[in-house]
Design an enzyme around this catalytic site. Structure first.
Site, PDB file in Angstrom:
ATOM      1  N   ASN A 101       0.892  -1.282   0.267  1.00  0.00           N
ATOM      2  CA  ASN A 101       0.009  -0.013   0.040  1.00  0.00           C
ATOM      3  C   ASN A 101       0.545   1.903   0.092  1.00  0.00           C
ATOM      4  O   ASN A 101       1.533   1.821   1.273  1.00  0.00           O
ATOM      5  CB  ASN A 101      -0.666  -0.033   1.183  1.00  0.00           C
ATOM      6  CG  ASN A 101      -1.673   1.154   1.078  1.00  0.00           C
ATOM      7  OD1 ASN A 101      -1.810   2.093   0.271  1.00  0.00           O
ATOM      8  ND2 ASN A 101      -1.941   1.806   2.368  1.00  0.00           N
TER       9      ASN A 101
ATOM     10  N   LYS B  73       0.278   4.756  -0.325  1.00  0.00           N
ATOM     11  CA  LYS B  73      -0.570   5.867   0.494  1.00  0.00           C
ATOM     12  C   LYS B  73      -0.459   6.953  -0.739  1.00  0.00           C
ATOM     13  O   LYS B  73       0.222   6.032  -1.757  1.00  0.00           O
ATOM     14  CB  LYS B  73      -0.098   5.530   1.848  1.00  0.00           C
ATOM     15  CG  LYS B  73       0.148   3.835   2.536  1.00  0.00           C
ATOM     16  CD  LYS B  73      -0.073   4.638   3.459  1.00  0.00           C
ATOM     17  CE  LYS B  73      -0.875   3.325   4.715  1.00  0.00           C
ATOM     18  NZ  LYS B  73      -0.273   3.428   6.593  1.00  0.00           N
TER      19      LYS B  73
ATOM     20  N   HIS C 242      -9.836   2.480   4.490  1.00  0.00           N
ATOM     21  CA  HIS C 242      -8.571   1.723   4.767  1.00  0.00           C
ATOM     22  C   HIS C 242      -8.278   3.435   6.172  1.00  0.00           C
ATOM     23  O   HIS C 242      -9.593   3.709   6.753  1.00  0.00           O
ATOM     24  CB  HIS C 242      -7.764   2.393   4.324  1.00  0.00           C
ATOM     25  CG  HIS C 242      -6.052   2.264   4.863  1.00  0.00           C
ATOM     26  ND1 HIS C 242      -5.169   3.238   5.360  1.00  0.00           N
ATOM     27  CD2 HIS C 242      -5.340   1.198   5.234  1.00  0.00           C
ATOM     28  CE1 HIS C 242      -4.572   2.658   6.609  1.00  0.00           C
ATOM     29  NE2 HIS C 242      -4.357   1.462   5.510  1.00  0.00           N
TER      30      HIS C 242
ATOM     31  N   GLU D 283      -6.947   4.807   7.098  1.00  0.00           N
ATOM     32  CA  GLU D 283      -6.279   6.528   7.416  1.00  0.00           C
ATOM     33  C   GLU D 283      -7.532   7.542   5.944  1.00  0.00           C
ATOM     34  O   GLU D 283      -8.418   8.361   6.784  1.00  0.00           O
ATOM     35  CB  GLU D 283      -5.224   6.983   6.518  1.00  0.00           C
ATOM     36  CG  GLU D 283      -3.961   5.885   7.596  1.00  0.00           C
ATOM     37  CD  GLU D 283      -2.845   5.866   6.774  1.00  0.00           C
ATOM     38  OE1 GLU D 283      -3.202   5.755   5.339  1.00  0.00           O
ATOM     39  OE2 GLU D 283      -1.972   4.939   7.809  1.00  0.00           O
TER      40      GLU D 283
ATOM     41  N   GLU E  21      -6.475  -4.218  10.076  1.00  0.00           N
ATOM     42  CA  GLU E  21      -5.188  -3.175  10.130  1.00  0.00           C
ATOM     43  C   GLU E  21      -5.201  -2.646  11.361  1.00  0.00           C
ATOM     44  O   GLU E  21      -6.196  -2.048  11.547  1.00  0.00           O
ATOM     45  CB  GLU E  21      -4.837  -2.643   9.667  1.00  0.00           C
ATOM     46  CG  GLU E  21      -4.592  -3.560   7.931  1.00  0.00           C
ATOM     47  CD  GLU E  21      -4.296  -2.512   7.283  1.00  0.00           C
ATOM     48  OE1 GLU E  21      -2.743  -2.250   6.724  1.00  0.00           O
ATOM     49  OE2 GLU E  21      -4.993  -1.125   7.183  1.00  0.00           O
TER      50      GLU E  21
ATOM     51  N   GLY F  60       2.001   2.476  11.282  1.00  0.00           N
ATOM     52  CA  GLY F  60       2.965   3.352  11.098  1.00  0.00           C
ATOM     53  C   GLY F  60       4.103   3.184  12.363  1.00  0.00           C
ATOM     54  O   GLY F  60       4.358   4.099  12.583  1.00  0.00           O
TER      55      GLY F  60
ATOM     56  N   SER G 295       2.780  -2.714  10.071  1.00  0.00           N
ATOM     57  CA  SER G 295       4.323  -2.303  10.716  1.00  0.00           C
ATOM     58  C   SER G 295       5.148  -3.959  10.646  1.00  0.00           C
ATOM     59  O   SER G 295       5.636  -4.063  10.828  1.00  0.00           O
ATOM     60  CB  SER G 295       4.363  -2.422  12.608  1.00  0.00           C
ATOM     61  OG  SER G 295       4.040  -0.593  13.127  1.00  0.00           O
TER      62      SER G 295
HETATM   63  P1  PGA Z   1       2.556  -0.067   7.837  1.00  0.00           P
HETATM   64  O1  PGA Z   1       1.106   0.199   7.283  1.00  0.00           O
HETATM   65  O2  PGA Z   1       3.044  -1.074   6.964  1.00  0.00           O
HETATM   66  O3  PGA Z   1       3.080   1.601   7.251  1.00  0.00           O
HETATM   67  O4  PGA Z   1       2.295   0.153   9.162  1.00  0.00           O
HETATM   68  C1  PGA Z   1       0.099  -0.586   6.809  1.00  0.00           C
HETATM   69  C2  PGA Z   1      -1.164  -0.154   5.943  1.00  0.00           C
HETATM   70  O5  PGA Z   1      -1.203   1.106   6.461  1.00  0.00           O
HETATM   71  O6  PGA Z   1      -1.579  -0.794   5.423  1.00  0.00           O
END
Ligand code: PGA
Length: 247
Positions: free
Chosen positions: A8, A10, A91, A93, A165, A171, A210
């Site tokens: 992903n 982003k 997601h 976010e 998630e 992150g 992560s």
């Molecule tokens: P990350 O993000 O691996 O940076 O924690 C995962 C995601 O949001 O899909």
């Protein structure tokens, strides 16, 4: 079940980053029994889909409506035409930044499937919910509502992937205990079977939050973890390929 490793990107990625996609594609070609995909920014869907031969290219979101007065939004038909094979939906976010509700997310899954894309539905609890001990029931409610499972038309099992998630793991470098990942994925599997029946055994449930080359092996070995959704560690071939190799 074939493991599914999804990047992903982003809001990262310009044309100058296409060589990373080529390198990931070349690495994935060595693994015939793993599905690898990259959810790129919408601007890279077309150029990325033209250079890959083994992996899938997808979108990070699609609108729930087929068309209309939605300035700045992209429909699933537009994304599919550009070359996207799938879209991430819901997601955390986007749920936070764009105020997407479960019912909107449910519409996005239907829209994606209508336009020949599969959907990767994201669910996950925040830290307060985890600490209060209510993560399993919270995520279960979120899954139910995001699939619109109580209200008639359900999505197709075939074009559906779930990504668990935990928001507090995205992150941050914090990953849940393996036992907690296992408990959540077992619970999601049981719920999917309750909703869709036995065909739900084929729905892949990804873990995201992560994931990196160091922890991927132990996470991917967990029962009912059928792959990973990877953000930060997916941006370069050198950090993403070790995750593919960990399956
Ligand atoms: P990350 O993000 O691996 O940076 O924690 C995962 C995601 O949001 O899909």
């Amino acid at each position: 079940m074939r493991p599914y490793i999804v990047a992903n990107w982003k809001m990262h990625g310009l044309r100058q980053d296409l060589p990373q996609i080529e390198a990931i594609d070349a690495a994935a070609a060595k693994y015939n029994d793993i599905d690898v995909a990259i959810a790129v920014p919408a601007t890279l869907i077309q150029p990325a889909s033209q250079i890959v031969t083994h992996i899938s290219i997808g979108a990070q979101d699609c609108h729930h409506a087929p068309k209309g007065a939605h300035t700045g939004c992209l429909s699933s038909a537009m994304l599919s035409e550009a070359g996207a094979n799938f879209s991430i939906v819901g997601h955390s976010e986007r749920r936070a930044d764009q105020g997407e509700t479960n019912i909107i997310v449910a519409g996005k899954i239907m829209a994606a499937q209508n336009d020949n894309m599969s959907a990767i539905l994201c669910v996950g609890e925040d830290l307060a919910t985890r600490q209060s001990g209510n993560a399993l029931s919270y995520v279960s409610d979120q899954l139910m509502a995001s699939l619109n499972a109580g209200n008639g038309k359900k999505p197709k099992v075939d074009g559906l992937t779930i990504a668990y998630e935990p928001i507090w793991a995205i992150g941050t470098g914090h990953v849940p205990e393996i036992a907690d990942i296992e408990a959540m994925h077992d619970s999601l599997r049981a719920q999917l079977i309750a909703i869709f029946g036995e065909p739900a055994q084929t729905i892949r449930i990804l873990y995201g939050g992560s994931v990196n080359g160091d922890n991927a092996k132990s996470i991917l070995a967990v029962k009912n973890v059928n792959g990973a959704l990877v953000g930060g560690a997916s941006l370069t071939a050198s950090s993403f390929c070790p995750i593919i190799e960990s399956t």
